[in-house]
Design a protein around this motif. Structure first.
Motif: not given
Length: 446
Positions: A86-105
């Motif tokens: 879902r996040v890849a669908d929402l992101a612009p351009g060819d940003l299409d894979t997501v590496f998950l973490t726990g916090s902004g830092s």
């Protein structure tokens, strides 16, 4: 109960007389003594949907009953996969894979490491430095803090930080460049090219920037030519462009992501805060196809980095539920409420204590000055930002205060970043309360 055993940022068992919040709903915080506070900051620009969103508790209960923890190093699961898609669908351009973490830092740390790993996989292991900007904030862990340009946060740990280079901030109000806004923007972006050449292009892995200023220079937004030029420079020198959207992502600036204001696609997009709207600790890095390619099956190898709670099933399920609520209608409401607050702030447009009011979407920054003509900031010892914050709290409105926007020490401001669905009535009250607070403080400091 007391905070005697709680180690606050102010020290062990030591804290100011903080309100104890017993409950929260919509845009309101209820204290244990019955006071109702209007949350004009969405916590820390996190609670984009407000507090106590219906059905989140059901999502938590259902996922906890199914599976509450898995290590993504050894397993995969549906909530993480669905969220990434879902996040890849929402992101612009060819940003299409997501590496998950726990916090902004953690997400920024992962982005920096990923940038270096990407170059290393392509035979350029010397490209390891991350260029960033002064008066920017990217997190409190050591790598994220090294990239941050927030002096007061850096100084206590300076001896521990990598000596990464910084350029000037994207801060049109205080730029000294000549020419049109576009010419000024291109001149400011030119600092990046100069720095890369001085450091040696063979040593620079990435440039990280908040597309719209966050806590350090709230709502500061350069002419689109700035990021057009940054993108050109990064491409020319084989430097990855990292957009830190931990604060600005998911509708905060009026579009789903702030980079959409510039029609520029970064190589890595860092997200957090609004990803779960505060209902679970989760963040991530959205990766462009060309950057992900070396790490795919048959590529140069794996990415040796991760965290225990990365992609936690409960957090991922909650985030997936939250992200579905970022509809075009909600984003439009956020823009409308931002306009309402800005209209209520109009009496401050010519106020002698206010240098600039910056506004984009549901994010507003009010910068305070001792002299409007010279833009001279207040003496930091006056703590003007705290005074305005306290005055607003006396009126039952919680804001997001800050300092150091001018040189890391001087420069007072307040940020307004309420839930995107804040009511019209509350939006009007936020603006009026800030006006009253500024007028009250001005009587003491001008």
């Amino acid at each position: 109960m007391s905070s005697e055993h709680l180690f606050h940022k102010w020290g062990a068992g030591v804290a100011p007389d903080l309100p104890r919040i017993e409950r929260a709903y919509d845009e309101f915080l209820l204290t244990d003594d019955g006071e109702e506070l209007l949350d004009a900051a969405a916590g820390a620009a996190v609670a984009n949907l407000g507090h106590s969103v219906p059905d989140v508790a059901d999502v938590v209960a259902e996922q906890t009953e199914r599976v509450s923890y898995l290590s993504l190093s050894h397993f995969t699961h549906a909530p993480a996969e669905a969220l990434a898609e879902r996040v890849a669908d929402l992101a612009p351009g060819d940003l299409d894979t997501v590496f998950l973490t726990g916090s902004g830092s953690e997400a920024n740390e992962a982005a920096f490491k990923l940038a270096h790993a990407y170059h290393r996989s392509r035979g350029a292991p010397g490209k390891h430095k991350v260029v960033s900007r002064w008066q920017a904030y990217h997190g409190s862990t050591l790598g994220a803090l090294a990239a941050s340009g927030n002096t007061t946060r850096r100084v206590p740990f300076d001896a521990m930080l990598p000596a990464w280079p910084h350029i000037g901030p994207a801060y049109p109000y205080r730029w000294g460049y000549e020419g049109t806004p576009e010419e000024q923007a291109r001149a400011a972006a030119g600092e990046l090219e100069t720095t890369i050449e001085q450091e040696g292009p063979e040593t620079v892995a990435a440039f990280v920037a908040e597309p719209v200023g966050g806590a350090s220079i709230p709502a500061a937004r350069p002419h689109p030519a700035y990021y057009e030029e940054v993108r050109r420079i990064c491409d020319e020198y084989d430097v990855l462009l990292i957009a830190d959207e931990v604060m600005t992502g998911f509708g905060r600036t009026g579009s789903m992501f702030a980079v959409e204001h510039y029609d520029v696609v970064p190589d890595l997009l860092v997200v957090g805060k609004g990803l779960s709207a505060g209902y679970a600790p989760i963040s991530g890095v959205v990766v462009r196809e060309s950057v992900a390619e070396p790490f795919r099956a048959g590529g140069a190898g794996s990415f040796p980095h991760g965290h225990t709670y990365a992609g936690n099933p409960v957090a991922a399920a909650v985030a997936g539920h939250v992200v579905e609520r970022y509809t075009p209608d909600l984003l439009a409401t956020g823009r409308e409420r931002g306009e309402t607050i800005r209209a209520e702030l109009e009496p401050l447009d010519s106020h002698p204590m206010v240098g600039e009011i910056r506004h984009t979407g549901a994010m507003i920054g009010v910068e305070f000055v001792a002299d409007r003509e010279t833009k001279e900031p207040f003496d930091p010892d006056l703590h003007v930002y705290e005074r305005v914050y306290d005055a607003a709290m006396e009126r039952g409105v919680y804001t997001y205060p800050g300092r150091g926007s001018v040189d890391g020490v001087a420069g007072d401001h307040v940020m307004l970043a309420p839930p995107l669905n804040v009511s019209e009535e509350s939006a009007e009250r936020i603006g009026r309360s800030v006006v009253e607070s500024v007028e009250a403080v001005a009587e003491d400091v001008l």
